[in-house]
Write a protein that holds these residues in place. Structure first.
Motif, PDB file in Angstrom:
ATOM      1  N   LEU A 179      51.313  34.770  36.700  1.00 55.45           N
ATOM      2  CA  LEU A 179      50.115  33.930  36.566  1.00 55.45           C
ATOM      3  C   LEU A 179      50.417  32.677  35.743  1.00 55.45           C
ATOM      4  O   LEU A 179      50.035  31.566  36.115  1.00 55.45           O
ATOM      5  CB  LEU A 179      48.980  34.718  35.909  1.00 55.45           C
ATOM      6  N   ALA A 180      51.136  32.879  34.633  1.00 56.38           N
ATOM      7  CA  ALA A 180      51.421  31.733  33.759  1.00 56.38           C
ATOM      8  C   ALA A 180      52.255  30.689  34.495  1.00 56.38           C
ATOM      9  O   ALA A 180      52.058  29.485  34.308  1.00 56.38           O
ATOM     10  CB  ALA A 180      52.156  32.198  32.506  1.00 56.38           C
ATOM     11  N   ASP A 181      53.179  31.147  35.349  1.00 56.43           N
ATOM     12  CA  ASP A 181      54.038  30.205  36.063  1.00 56.43           C
ATOM     13  C   ASP A 181      53.350  29.562  37.267  1.00 56.43           C
ATOM     14  O   ASP A 181      53.857  28.596  37.830  1.00 56.43           O
ATOM     15  CB  ASP A 181      55.325  30.904  36.534  1.00 56.43           C
ATOM     16  N   ARG A 213      42.032  24.779  35.292  1.00 58.92           N
ATOM     17  CA  ARG A 213      41.211  25.160  36.450  1.00 58.92           C
ATOM     18  C   ARG A 213      41.967  25.047  37.774  1.00 58.92           C
ATOM     19  O   ARG A 213      41.392  24.705  38.800  1.00 58.92           O
ATOM     20  CB  ARG A 213      39.944  24.302  36.517  1.00 58.92           C
ATOM     21  N   ASP A 214      43.285  25.249  37.701  1.00 63.17           N
ATOM     22  CA  ASP A 214      44.025  25.158  38.957  1.00 63.17           C
ATOM     23  C   ASP A 214      44.351  26.539  39.526  1.00 63.17           C
ATOM     24  O   ASP A 214      45.039  26.660  40.521  1.00 63.17           O
ATOM     25  CB  ASP A 214      45.310  24.331  38.786  1.00 63.17           C
ATOM     26  N   TYR A 218      43.619  33.748  32.658  1.00 66.32           N
ATOM     27  CA  TYR A 218      44.258  32.680  33.432  1.00 66.32           C
ATOM     28  C   TYR A 218      43.324  32.059  34.461  1.00 66.32           C
ATOM     29  O   TYR A 218      43.543  30.923  34.889  1.00 66.32           O
ATOM     30  CB  TYR A 218      45.515  33.223  34.137  1.00 66.32           C
ATOM     31  N   ASP A 219      42.334  32.821  34.849  1.00 63.52           N
ATOM     32  CA  ASP A 219      41.469  32.375  35.949  1.00 63.52           C
ATOM     33  C   ASP A 219      40.019  32.728  35.622  1.00 63.52           C
ATOM     34  O   ASP A 219      39.436  33.607  36.256  1.00 63.52           O
ATOM     35  CB  ASP A 219      41.943  33.086  37.248  1.00 63.52           C
ATOM     36  N   PRO A 220      39.451  32.050  34.613  1.00 63.08           N
ATOM     37  CA  PRO A 220      38.096  32.424  34.190  1.00 63.08           C
ATOM     38  C   PRO A 220      37.054  32.257  35.292  1.00 63.08           C
ATOM     39  O   PRO A 220      35.997  32.872  35.242  1.00 63.08           O
ATOM     40  CB  PRO A 220      37.818  31.477  33.006  1.00 63.08           C
ATOM     41  N   GLU A 221      37.368  31.452  36.297  1.00 64.13           N
ATOM     42  CA  GLU A 221      36.372  31.237  37.355  1.00 64.13           C
ATOM     43  C   GLU A 221      36.443  32.288  38.463  1.00 64.13           C
ATOM     44  O   GLU A 221      35.685  32.232  39.430  1.00 64.13           O
ATOM     45  CB  GLU A 221      36.539  29.836  37.928  1.00 64.13           C
ATOM     46  N   ASN A 272      34.809  49.755  43.764  1.00 63.30           N
ATOM     47  CA  ASN A 272      33.451  49.186  43.819  1.00 63.30           C
ATOM     48  C   ASN A 272      33.046  48.666  42.451  1.00 63.30           C
ATOM     49  O   ASN A 272      32.516  47.557  42.322  1.00 63.30           O
ATOM     50  CB  ASN A 272      32.439  50.251  44.255  1.00 63.30           C
ATOM     51  N   LEU A 273      33.315  49.473  41.429  1.00 61.10           N
ATOM     52  CA  LEU A 273      32.872  49.106  40.080  1.00 61.10           C
ATOM     53  C   LEU A 273      33.586  47.850  39.575  1.00 61.10           C
ATOM     54  O   LEU A 273      33.055  47.125  38.747  1.00 61.10           O
ATOM     55  CB  LEU A 273      33.094  50.268  39.102  1.00 61.10           C
ATOM     56  N   TYR A 274      34.791  47.617  40.072  1.00 63.86           N
ATOM     57  CA  TYR A 274      35.551  46.413  39.657  1.00 63.86           C
ATOM     58  C   TYR A 274      35.568  45.359  40.770  1.00 63.86           C
ATOM     59  O   TYR A 274      36.449  44.511  40.818  1.00 63.86           O
ATOM     60  CB  TYR A 274      36.982  46.807  39.268  1.00 63.86           C
ATOM     61  N   SER A 275      34.574  45.408  41.630  1.00 64.66           N
ATOM     62  CA  SER A 275      34.612  44.522  42.798  1.00 64.66           C
ATOM     63  C   SER A 275      34.433  43.051  42.432  1.00 64.66           C
ATOM     64  O   SER A 275      34.641  42.177  43.274  1.00 64.66           O
ATOM     65  CB  SER A 275      33.570  44.929  43.842  1.00 64.66           C
ATOM     66  N   ARG A 276      34.074  42.768  41.214  1.00 69.93           N
ATOM     67  CA  ARG A 276      34.018  41.348  40.840  1.00 69.93           C
ATOM     68  C   ARG A 276      35.420  40.740  40.935  1.00 69.93           C
ATOM     69  O   ARG A 276      35.575  39.549  41.144  1.00 69.93           O
ATOM     70  CB  ARG A 276      33.412  41.157  39.452  1.00 69.93           C
ATOM     71  N   ARG A 277      36.464  41.559  40.806  1.00 69.25           N
ATOM     72  CA  ARG A 277      37.831  41.051  40.864  1.00 69.25           C
ATOM     73  C   ARG A 277      38.641  41.723  41.994  1.00 69.25           C
ATOM     74  O   ARG A 277      39.506  41.092  42.583  1.00 69.25           O
ATOM     75  CB  ARG A 277      38.474  41.324  39.518  1.00 69.25           C
ATOM     76  N   VAL A 278      38.368  42.980  42.278  1.00 67.10           N
ATOM     77  CA  VAL A 278      39.121  43.649  43.345  1.00 67.10           C
ATOM     78  C   VAL A 278      38.523  43.213  44.686  1.00 67.10           C
ATOM     79  O   VAL A 278      37.394  43.573  45.017  1.00 67.10           O
ATOM     80  CB  VAL A 278      39.082  45.194  43.207  1.00 67.10           C
TER      81      VAL A 278
END
Ligand code: AHR
Length: 500
Positions: A225-227, A234-235, A293-296, A341-347
């Motif tokens: 992620l850092a690389d 915001r990229d 790394y990706d707050p959005e 399902n419970l982590y579907s905001r990111r999964v």
């Protein structure tokens, strides 16, 4: 008594259908025999695809199919798998049993399979032993509608229209079988190869998936992620749409002693569930890292390999990873799908390994016979979540334990679809005890509740001689005052409730 409250007015993330995705590799009898038998086979088929398997998979609404690997992907040269079948190059499948791969199932066949299943496409490209040019030309071959060398080649091979490639993985397990790379080296290669995974103007752009970590390799995730994105700039999401995670539930002490798939003690049963619950810690921590790394929230966490992994069935080829599947696997599947399902905001996608005859399979085949596994039935119970919105659902925590392993007694999640229908999925993990579960719906009144349940002893399984031993049955519950019902769930069971 574990009381569940569904807060119908507290809605959060969308449950992407792809969370219930599948993974089919050129491994053992997954593709060949399990799915593809060829047009000349005596086994009923449509354009070479087994009718029974395709019908079974359509019934659980497979949303996406990852292919061609796995480890196989980093040795796969796509041009070997196009053109007249008889002229296709043969190769050795060095990862899986050293068998000769005749490449009769290639890009056209995969796309035909996805057409028959009505599912999205997820191709994993060869970063380990292929070139950027090879990767780039594969994408051009599949997706370009204009005049170009690769699009013309596709036409000469009988396909005029381009296909839709929904997801493209840039390498597989690059920390392992994909090249044993270090994370910063992989990140550079990802940037380079990913650049040439071009969009040729298809209806929806290709979503690029970077190779993420194995289990709890936090460092791999952070470095890649850092690389590839700069915090604060915001990229994130410009370089990649998703990053993968692989985690297998292996109950034994190590990879040489993984444990038997269908003969196990109660202690081993709970140990397996405890290991399946580790997924929660992984999702939790990786969500935190991604948030940094990706707050959005542009980059999805793509769990594109998960499931149980045991010792192979005695007498079968060790390179084929063929294992039986019991109610223990059904509980693992329910725990894991509820967590997704419970982590579907990111999964945003997950792909169980693997669809047919390999690891935690949906169906097993033997010649022309096919049997649905307990895991298949769990996917059937969960399919109503696809595309729904996650609802806040609370339960008083209770645990079951054996030896050192303590696991939550109940696993659950609920969602609401566009028409307002609520789906609640619940698993009772106890190997021996029923559990009475009062369920209350707050924030909305319902007319009716319909339940379906899968239950059995932890080691119950379906075999070719007894294919219906474990199967889904209707499960009645009385709805009181439009908002309350009580479910008496037998030991080792998974249920789904639809509230309208
Ligand atoms: O699913 C079997 C193998 O497990 C895959 O090929 C590889 O990616 C992983 O190690």
């Amino acid at each position: 008594m574990t009381k569940i409250t569904i807060h119908a007015d507290r809605r959060s993330s969308r449950i992407e259908p792809e969370i219930q995705g599948q993974f089919a590799e050129h491994l053992g009898r997954c593709i060949y025999e399990g799915i593809y038998v060829g047009e000349d086979s005596d086994i009923p088929n449509v354009n070479g695809m087994r009718k029974d398997v395709v019908e079974a998979l359509k019934a659980i609404r497979v949303p996406v199919l990852r292919w061609p690997g796995g480890c196989f992907a980093d040795e796969y040269h796509w041009m070997d798998g196009i053109g007249p079948c008889a002229e296709r190059k043969r190769m050795i499948n060095t990862n899986w049993g050293g068998l000769v791969e005749d490449n009769s199932f290639g890009t056209h066949e995969y796309m035909e399979l996805c057409r028959q299943l009505g599912c999205r496409t997820y191709i994993t490209g060869n970063l380990g032993s292929g070139t950027p040019r090879e990767m780039s030309e594969w994408v051009e071959y599949m997706t370009f509608s204009g005049e170009s060398p690769m699009a013309d080649l596709r036409r000469r091979n009988g396909r005029d229209e381009p296909w839709q490639v929904d997801y493209f993985g840039v390498g597989n397990e690059s920390w392992g079988c994909g090249g044993f790379m270090r994370p910063s080296y992989y990140a550079d290669l990802y940037r380079r190869y990913g650049t040439f995974v071009r969009d040729y103007g298809q209806r929806k752009r290709i979503r690029k998936i970077a190779c993420g970590p194995n289990a709890d390799d936090w460092q791999w995730m952070r470095t890649v992620l850092a690389d590839c994105c700069t915090p604060g700039k915001r990229d994130a999401g410009r370089m990649m749409d998703g990053i993968s995670l692989h985690y297998y539930t292996v109950p034994g002490e190590d990879w040489d002693h993984k444990g038997d798939a269908s003969v196990f003690t109660t202690e081993e049963y709970y140990r397996t569930l405890a290991k399946a619950w580790r997924m929660e810690t992984l999702l939790d921590k990786y969500c935190d890292i991604l948030d940094e790394y990706d707050p959005e929230g542009r980059i999805g966490l793509i769990v594109d390999e998960w499931g149980t992994w045991y010792d192979v069935e005695p007498g079968t080829n060790p390179g084929f990873l063929y294992q039986q599947n019991t109610m223990r696997d059904a509980i693992v599947a329910a725990i894991t799908l509820n967590l997704f399902n419970l982590y579907s905001r990111r999964v945003r996608m997950a792909n169980i390994a693997q669809t047919v005859n390999v690891l935690q399979a949906m169906v097993l085949t033997d010649g022309e016979r096919m049997v649905k596994t307990p895991t298949y039935h769990v996917f059937d119970l969960f399919k109503e979540h696809q595309g729904g919105v996650l609802l806040d659902t609370t339960a008083e925590p209770e645990f079951v334990s054996s030896g050192e392993d303590k696991v939550p007694l109940v696993s659950l999640s609920s969602s609401m679809d566009e028409s307002g229908r609520i789906c609640l999925t619940v698993a009772n993990a106890s190997a021996s005890d029923s559990v009475t579960i009062p369920v209350e719906v707050s924030g909305r009144s319902c007319r009716v509740v319909r339940g379906r349940i899968l239950a059995g002893a932890p080691d119950d399984k379906n075999t070719f001689d007894d294919p219906e031993k474990v199967t889904v049955r209707d499960f009645f519950a009385d709805l009181v005052d439009g908002s309350y019902f009580c479910a008496e769930m037998p030991p080792c069971s998974v249920a789904s409730f639809i509230l309208e």
